[in-house]
Design an enzyme around this catalytic site. Structure first.
Site, mmCIF file in Angstrom:
data_model
loop_
_atom_site.group_PDB
_atom_site.id
_atom_site.type_symbol
_atom_site.label_atom_id
_atom_site.label_comp_id
_atom_site.label_asym_id
_atom_site.label_seq_id
_atom_site.Cartn_x
_atom_site.Cartn_y
_atom_site.Cartn_z
ATOM 1 N N HIS A 35 41.939 -4.576 63.126
ATOM 2 C CA HIS A 35 41.670 -4.261 64.527
ATOM 3 C C HIS A 35 42.398 -2.992 64.946
ATOM 4 O O HIS A 35 43.626 -2.972 64.970
ATOM 5 C CB HIS A 35 42.151 -5.399 65.420
ATOM 6 C CG HIS A 35 41.645 -6.741 64.988
ATOM 7 N ND1 HIS A 35 42.226 -7.456 63.969
ATOM 8 C CD2 HIS A 35 40.611 -7.493 65.430
ATOM 9 C CE1 HIS A 35 41.565 -8.591 63.796
ATOM 10 N NE2 HIS A 35 40.582 -8.638 64.671
ATOM 11 N N HIS A 82 49.412 -44.228 72.406
ATOM 12 C CA HIS A 82 50.801 -43.876 72.118
ATOM 13 C C HIS A 82 51.248 -44.316 70.723
ATOM 14 O O HIS A 82 52.412 -44.171 70.377
ATOM 15 C CB HIS A 82 51.727 -44.513 73.161
ATOM 16 C CG HIS A 82 51.702 -43.815 74.485
ATOM 17 N ND1 HIS A 82 50.523 -43.493 75.140
ATOM 18 C CD2 HIS A 82 52.705 -43.363 75.283
ATOM 19 C CE1 HIS A 82 50.818 -42.882 76.281
ATOM 20 N NE2 HIS A 82 52.130 -42.784 76.391
ATOM 21 N N GLU A 86 55.200 -30.084 75.108
ATOM 22 C CA GLU A 86 55.521 -30.261 73.690
ATOM 23 C C GLU A 86 55.270 -28.990 72.869
ATOM 24 O O GLU A 86 56.066 -28.629 72.003
ATOM 25 C CB GLU A 86 54.706 -31.432 73.099
ATOM 26 C CG GLU A 86 55.046 -32.795 73.684
ATOM 27 C CD GLU A 86 54.361 -33.058 75.027
ATOM 28 O OE1 GLU A 86 53.488 -32.253 75.431
ATOM 29 O OE2 GLU A 86 54.698 -34.064 75.680
ATOM 30 N N HIS A 97 36.617 -4.612 69.735
ATOM 31 C CA HIS A 97 37.824 -5.384 69.402
ATOM 32 C C HIS A 97 38.117 -5.375 67.897
ATOM 33 O O HIS A 97 39.205 -5.046 67.472
ATOM 34 C CB HIS A 97 37.649 -6.834 69.897
ATOM 35 C CG HIS A 97 38.565 -7.815 69.243
ATOM 36 N ND1 HIS A 97 39.761 -8.206 69.804
ATOM 37 C CD2 HIS A 97 38.474 -8.474 68.056
ATOM 38 C CE1 HIS A 97 40.357 -9.061 68.997
ATOM 39 N NE2 HIS A 97 39.599 -9.255 67.939
#
Ligand code: TPP
Ligand code: MG
Length: 656
Positions: A27, A467, A405, A258
């Site tokens: 790029h 969970h 997290e 790009h």
């Protein structure tokens, strides 16, 4: 002839075009667009010495938009980082070069972190900025006084992790962190506005950042904005309005440029427009000299810093901390704790055993900086007296990462890469999926980070299947260079902590039970048995016909099954497997001896079978989970899903 700064920026542009052209991939759009901003940063602001790109008090430069790697390689080459020769630039993206497709930490001097997965560089940089403040609070301004600069694109800011990262940075008022946003309204699919019409300045401002927009091709205004950033009392964002492929002739500003590789005639046209008549991979003296001078700019500061370090009474401690060496007495208290556990055989959840081990480690290893994603009480990650990491003094060693997290795991990578800090933090194992991209990147980089993941199976109980991890342990074991520890009791938990802390070359993860488990290590071993990764915990008292393999909370299930079998006259041995990666590193004869040659091999783990063939072979029996869990008390679930001694003994007998 273009003005000096313009010519220097054009050198980045041309090198980027040429390298991408030669590699036939890569790029140049982003490097060309950000060349002007980067030139101002590297020539006037960045505390940087190309002859020592790793000196501890340097500014950190993070190219979060890692696809624009040629921007970074050009800067390293032009400023004179020895290892980044023109030959390496010519070998961009080729096997064995130090100019890989995306910047890789450890491959190239001057590359501070591996980037490419968008957004993570920014989140990692937040950890670096946290580390700078924390290590500053410990060692003072004379030894630690630097900034973190990030180049991020539309893509980085679209990624969700950017939200977690900028919130953390804003909350902690990390005023030595500056993000240079390549505001080019371009992503791969076209104009960024096809998918994003939010106001980034307003978003950062709301998170507690100082914000500013600037013409990213106006050297004077860029310089003024960077100066402004260094004076803020909070992190700063500068939205640099740029044109992708700036200087690239027809392709300048083209939202489809790009990842476009320019054709020969397009490159020739761009060269002409830039007033750059030189051959490919040739930088004339009039551009190279000022770049090399920029590369030497920080030498004076570096030497002054070295003198300050030499004169500092904290020198030995600083050197030790930055080298990642542990204090000489790091494990004395832990070893005494292990001896006590061997004698007393406490029964508790392994997360509690982990917490007890931390209490013997944190006071003796000042580099340990802990935290949790809002589950401190459940993760057992805090130790009395750590203090809370926060503005303005930052000396606290416990970080309240909030419910973030991924941001937490990425920040920990940055804390580790900065040096002087050994980060650990907790969440529930099932949410490792939220942190996984950063766990993976940490493993790829070899970052010394410790992930404490509690509530590691259906043993979670009433919270139910959302969970209860089922596939997580297996999937984490699949990540190369990640040590997954699943200790069975107090002794193994302490042994595993020691192994994780002694490990410099990569991350570790502790899978820990929510529920209470009995002690299984009832004999004094006199050595760290977990260091072998897997070991025979109990031999057969009759001729061995069965071997039962287990990890963590199921080791006690295996031991109970062994009792049953032996009571029925079937000799059975038990192998505990706290860390598969360490087992793989053992000599072949040790591995063969541990696996053994009994007629039947069974494994028990409250998770999916995937991977257990390594121990039980293709035809071994496995007692575990085949689907998701359910909401009920843990004991009920273990019976419901048939993960118990009776089932293990029955599976063994069926094979005889
Ligand atoms: C997490 C992630 N998703 C997708 C990609 C693939 N990708 C690389 S660059 C890019 C577009 C990024 O846009 P921007 O950051 O604005 O870069 P620009 O096009 O302006 O150079 C995408 C989708 C990636 N590298 N990382
Ligand atoms: Mg863009």
């Amino acid at each position: 002839m273009p003005a000096p700064l313009q010519m220097m920026a054009n050198a980045i542009r041309v090198l980027s075009m040429d390298a991408v052209h030669r590699a036939k991939s890569g790029h140049q759009g982003m490097p060309m667009g950000m060349a002007d901003v980067a030139t101002v940063l590297f020539t006037k602001f960045l505390k940087y010495d190309a002859s020592r790109p790793d000196w501890p008090d340097r500014d950190r430069f993070v190219l979060s938009a890692g696809h624009g790697s040629m921007l970074l390689y050009s800067l390293l080459h032009l400023t004179g980082v020895k290892a980044v020769t023109m030959e390496q630039i010519e070998n961009f993206r080729q096997l064995g070069s130090n100019t890989p497709g995306h910047p890789e930490y450890g491959h190239t001097p001057g590359v501070e972190t591996t980037t490419g997965p968008l957004g993570q560089g920014l989140a990692t940089a937040v950890g670096m900025a946290m580390a700078e403040r924390h290590v500053n609070a410990r060692f003072g301004d004379a030894l630690v006084d630097h900034r973190t600069w990030v180049v991020a694109g539309d893509g980085c800011l679209m990624e969700g992790v950017s939200h977690e990262a900028i919130s953390l940075a804003g909350r902690f008022r990390l005023n030595r962190l500056t993000v240079l946003f390549d505001d080019n309204n371009t992503t791969i699919d076209g104009e960024a506005t096809i998918a994003e019409t939010g106001d980034q300045l307003a978003r950062f401002k709301a998170a507690g950042w100082a914000v500013k927009a600037v013409d990213g091709h106006d050297f004077a205004r860029i310089a003024a904005a960077l100066r402004w950033a260094t004076r803020q009392d909070r992190p700063s964002l500068i939205a640099c309005k740029t044109r992708i492929s700036k200087g690239g002739g027809r392709k300048e500003g083209d939202p489809h440029s790009h990842g476009y590789t320019l054709f020969d005639d397009e490159i020739a046209e761009a060269r002409a427009a830039m007033g750059w008549p030189h051959e490919a991979f040739t930088v004339p003296d009039e551009a190279l000299k000022p770049w090399r001078a920029a590369g030497r700019r920080g030498a004076k500061a570096r030497k002054a810093w070295e003198a300050a370090l030499a004169a500092s009474p904290k020198r030995a401690e600083f050197d030790r901390a930055m080298a990642g060496d542990l204090p000489a007495d790091a494990f004395a208290a832990l070893e005494a704790h292990i001896a006590k556990a061997e004698a007393e055989r406490p029964a508790a959840a392994t997360r509690q055993h982990s917490g007890a081990a931390l209490a013997e480690l944190v006071p003796h290893i000042p580099e340990m900086v802990g935290g949790s994603a809002d589950l401190t009480g459940s993760n057992n990650t805090i130790v009395k007296g750590m203090g809370t990491f926060d503005a303005p003094d930052y000396a606290g060693r416990y970080v309240h990462y909030g419910v973030r997290e991924f941001g937490m795991a990425a920040a920990m990578n940055g804390l580790a890469l900065h040096g002087g800090v050994i980060p650990y933090s907790g969440t529930f194992l099932v949410f490792s999926d939220y942190s996984r991209p950063a766990i993976r990147l940490g493993a790829l980089m070899g970052a010394r980070v410790i992930h404490v993941m509690t509530h590691d199976s259906i043993g979670v109980g009433e919270d139910g299947p959302t969970h209860q991890p089922v596939e997580q342990v297996a999937s984490l074991r699949a990540i190369p260079n990640l040590f997954v520890f699943r200790p069975a009791d107090a002794v193994e938990a302490s042994e595993c902590w020691r192994l994780a802390l002694e490990r410099k070359a990569g991350p570790s993860l502790m899978a820990l039970s929510r529920q209470k488990v009995p002690a299984v290590r009832t004999a004094v071993a006199g050595e760290n048995l977990s260091a072998r990764g897997a070991y025979q915990l109990a031999g057969a008292s009759l001729p061995a016909q069965v071997t039962i393999f287990a990890s963590g909370s199921e080791v006690s299930v295996a031991m109970a099954a062994r009792e049953r079998l032996e009571a029925d006259g079937v000799g059975a041995r038990v192998v505990s497997t706290p860390c598969w990666e360490l087992f793989e590193a053992q000599p072949a004869d040790y591995q063969a001896a541990v696996i053994g040659e009994t007629e039947v091999r069974v494994a028990v783990e409250a998770g999916v079978r995937m991977g257990w063939e390594r121990f039980i072979g293709a035809d071994g029996a496995f007692v575990g989970m085949t689907g998701f869990g359910a909401s009920a008390p843990a004991e009920v679930l273990y019976q419901h899903f048939g993960i118990n001694a009776e089932a293990v003994a029955a599976a063994a007998k069926a094979g005889l």
